[in-house]
Design a protein around this motif. Structure first.
Motif, PDB file in Angstrom:
ATOM      1  N   LYS A  51     -22.392 -45.169   0.072  1.00  0.00           N
ATOM      2  CA  LYS A  51     -22.194 -46.457  -0.604  1.00  0.00           C
ATOM      3  C   LYS A  51     -21.337 -46.333  -1.859  1.00  0.00           C
ATOM      4  O   LYS A  51     -20.899 -47.334  -2.405  1.00  0.00           O
ATOM      5  N   ASP A  52     -21.075 -45.096  -2.313  1.00  0.00           N
ATOM      6  CA  ASP A  52     -20.234 -44.875  -3.491  1.00  0.00           C
ATOM      7  C   ASP A  52     -18.774 -45.204  -3.180  1.00  0.00           C
ATOM      8  O   ASP A  52     -18.310 -45.010  -2.051  1.00  0.00           O
ATOM      9  N   GLU A  53     -18.052 -45.668  -4.192  1.00  0.00           N
ATOM     10  CA  GLU A  53     -16.638 -45.993  -4.026  1.00  0.00           C
ATOM     11  C   GLU A  53     -15.825 -44.763  -3.623  1.00  0.00           C
ATOM     12  O   GLU A  53     -14.888 -44.860  -2.846  1.00  0.00           O
ATOM     13  N   ARG A  54     -16.168 -43.616  -4.145  1.00  0.00           N
ATOM     14  CA  ARG A  54     -15.407 -42.381  -3.900  1.00  0.00           C
ATOM     15  C   ARG A  54     -15.574 -41.883  -2.460  1.00  0.00           C
ATOM     16  O   ARG A  54     -14.758 -41.111  -1.973  1.00  0.00           O
ATOM     17  N   TYR A  55     -16.597 -42.325  -1.772  1.00  0.00           N
ATOM     18  CA  TYR A  55     -16.892 -41.855  -0.418  1.00  0.00           C
ATOM     19  C   TYR A  55     -15.699 -42.069   0.522  1.00  0.00           C
ATOM     20  O   TYR A  55     -15.297 -41.156   1.242  1.00  0.00           O
ATOM     21  N   GLN A  56     -15.137 -43.253   0.533  1.00  0.00           N
ATOM     22  CA  GLN A  56     -14.021 -43.539   1.449  1.00  0.00           C
ATOM     23  C   GLN A  56     -12.794 -42.696   1.115  1.00  0.00           C
ATOM     24  O   GLN A  56     -12.082 -42.243   2.001  1.00  0.00           O
ATOM     25  N   TYR A  57     -12.568 -42.447  -0.160  1.00  0.00           N
ATOM     26  CA  TYR A  57     -11.466 -41.578  -0.576  1.00  0.00           C
ATOM     27  C   TYR A  57     -11.654 -40.182   0.014  1.00  0.00           C
ATOM     28  O   TYR A  57     -10.716 -39.595   0.574  1.00  0.00           O
ATOM     29  N   ILE A  58     -12.864 -39.644  -0.085  1.00  0.00           N
ATOM     30  CA  ILE A  58     -13.157 -38.313   0.449  1.00  0.00           C
ATOM     31  C   ILE A  58     -12.985 -38.303   1.967  1.00  0.00           C
ATOM     32  O   ILE A  58     -12.391 -37.374   2.521  1.00  0.00           O
ATOM     33  N   VAL A  59     -13.479 -39.324   2.641  1.00  0.00           N
ATOM     34  CA  VAL A  59     -13.340 -39.413   4.097  1.00  0.00           C
ATOM     35  C   VAL A  59     -11.869 -39.384   4.486  1.00  0.00           C
ATOM     36  O   VAL A  59     -11.466 -38.662   5.407  1.00  0.00           O
ATOM     37  N   ASN A  60     -11.054 -40.142   3.794  1.00  0.00           N
ATOM     38  CA  ASN A  60      -9.621 -40.178   4.105  1.00  0.00           C
ATOM     39  C   ASN A  60      -8.970 -38.822   3.893  1.00  0.00           C
ATOM     40  O   ASN A  60      -8.119 -38.401   4.684  1.00  0.00           O
ATOM     41  N   LYS A  61      -9.352 -38.118   2.847  1.00  0.00           N
ATOM     42  CA  LYS A  61      -8.808 -36.780   2.604  1.00  0.00           C
ATOM     43  C   LYS A  61      -9.257 -35.804   3.693  1.00  0.00           C
ATOM     44  O   LYS A  61      -8.486 -34.956   4.131  1.00  0.00           O
ATOM     45  N   LEU A  62     -10.504 -35.918   4.136  1.00  0.00           N
ATOM     46  CA  LEU A  62     -11.013 -35.011   5.167  1.00  0.00           C
ATOM     47  C   LEU A  62     -10.391 -35.279   6.534  1.00  0.00           C
ATOM     48  O   LEU A  62     -10.415 -34.411   7.400  1.00  0.00           O
ATOM     49  N   LYS A  63      -9.823 -36.440   6.721  1.00  0.00           N
ATOM     50  CA  LYS A  63      -9.140 -36.729   7.986  1.00  0.00           C
ATOM     51  C   LYS A  63      -7.971 -35.783   8.212  1.00  0.00           C
ATOM     52  O   LYS A  63      -7.545 -35.581   9.339  1.00  0.00           O
ATOM     53  N   ALA A  64      -7.483 -35.177   7.153  1.00  0.00           N
ATOM     54  CA  ALA A  64      -6.412 -34.187   7.276  1.00  0.00           C
ATOM     55  C   ALA A  64      -6.846 -33.018   8.138  1.00  0.00           C
ATOM     56  O   ALA A  64      -6.023 -32.366   8.774  1.00  0.00           O
ATOM     57  N   GLU A  89     -16.517 -29.455  -2.968  1.00  0.00           N
ATOM     58  CA  GLU A  89     -17.535 -29.206  -1.942  1.00  0.00           C
ATOM     59  C   GLU A  89     -18.880 -29.785  -2.395  1.00  0.00           C
ATOM     60  O   GLU A  89     -19.561 -30.480  -1.635  1.00  0.00           O
ATOM     61  N   LYS A  90     -19.240 -29.538  -3.651  1.00  0.00           N
ATOM     62  CA  LYS A  90     -20.483 -30.077  -4.194  1.00  0.00           C
ATOM     63  C   LYS A  90     -20.446 -31.602  -4.223  1.00  0.00           C
ATOM     64  O   LYS A  90     -21.441 -32.266  -3.932  1.00  0.00           O
ATOM     65  N   GLU A  91     -19.297 -32.161  -4.609  1.00  0.00           N
ATOM     66  CA  GLU A  91     -19.161 -33.618  -4.669  1.00  0.00           C
ATOM     67  C   GLU A  91     -19.322 -34.241  -3.287  1.00  0.00           C
ATOM     68  O   GLU A  91     -19.990 -35.268  -3.125  1.00  0.00           O
ATOM     69  N   ILE A  92     -18.745 -33.619  -2.270  1.00  0.00           N
ATOM     70  CA  ILE A  92     -18.839 -34.134  -0.898  1.00  0.00           C
ATOM     71  C   ILE A  92     -20.301 -34.200  -0.462  1.00  0.00           C
ATOM     72  O   ILE A  92     -20.745 -35.199   0.107  1.00  0.00           O
ATOM     73  N   VAL A  93     -21.030 -33.144  -0.740  1.00  0.00           N
ATOM     74  CA  VAL A  93     -22.436 -33.090  -0.335  1.00  0.00           C
ATOM     75  C   VAL A  93     -23.265 -34.138  -1.072  1.00  0.00           C
ATOM     76  O   VAL A  93     -24.166 -34.743  -0.493  1.00  0.00           O
ATOM     77  N   ALA A  94     -22.937 -34.397  -2.326  1.00  0.00           N
ATOM     78  CA  ALA A  94     -23.740 -35.286  -3.154  1.00  0.00           C
ATOM     79  C   ALA A  94     -23.316 -36.756  -3.085  1.00  0.00           C
ATOM     80  O   ALA A  94     -24.048 -37.621  -3.541  1.00  0.00           O
ATOM     81  N   THR A  95     -22.155 -37.054  -2.516  1.00  0.00           N
ATOM     82  CA  THR A  95     -21.652 -38.427  -2.530  1.00  0.00           C
ATOM     83  C   THR A  95     -22.379 -39.293  -1.517  1.00  0.00           C
ATOM     84  O   THR A  95     -22.467 -38.965  -0.334  1.00  0.00           O
ATOM     85  N   ASN A  96     -22.877 -40.400  -1.990  1.00  0.00           N
ATOM     86  CA  ASN A  96     -23.569 -41.381  -1.157  1.00  0.00           C
ATOM     87  C   ASN A  96     -22.523 -42.235  -0.431  1.00  0.00           C
ATOM     88  O   ASN A  96     -21.514 -42.614  -1.029  1.00  0.00           O
TER      89      ASN A  96
END
Length: 61
Positions: free
Chosen positions: A40-53, A31-38
């Motif tokens: 433009k960060d590489e991890r952002y798209q990974y989080i977006v894909n996981k949240l699509k669930a 939850e903290k990582e989601i809020v703090a992720t920019n």
């Protein structure tokens, strides 16, 4: 008293502290990582894909 563990929908680890976003469990660390992720960060798209669930687990009337 033993706390219930849930599997996080982002990191896939079992943790006892977190929140539910509809039916998707998020641990506090993710939850903290989601809020703090920019975006433009590489991890952002990974989080977006996981949240699509979340979309797959919700229904509109």
């Amino acid at each position: 008293m033993k706390n219930t563990l849930y599997q996080c929908g982002i990191c896939n680890q079992e943790k006892e502290d977190g929140i539910f976003l509809y039916q998707l469990y998020l641990c506090h660390d993710c939850e903290k990582e989601i809020v703090a992720t920019n975006p433009k960060d590489e991890r952002y798209q990974y989080i977006v894909n996981k949240l699509k669930a979340v979309q797959k687990t919700t229904h509109t009337i």
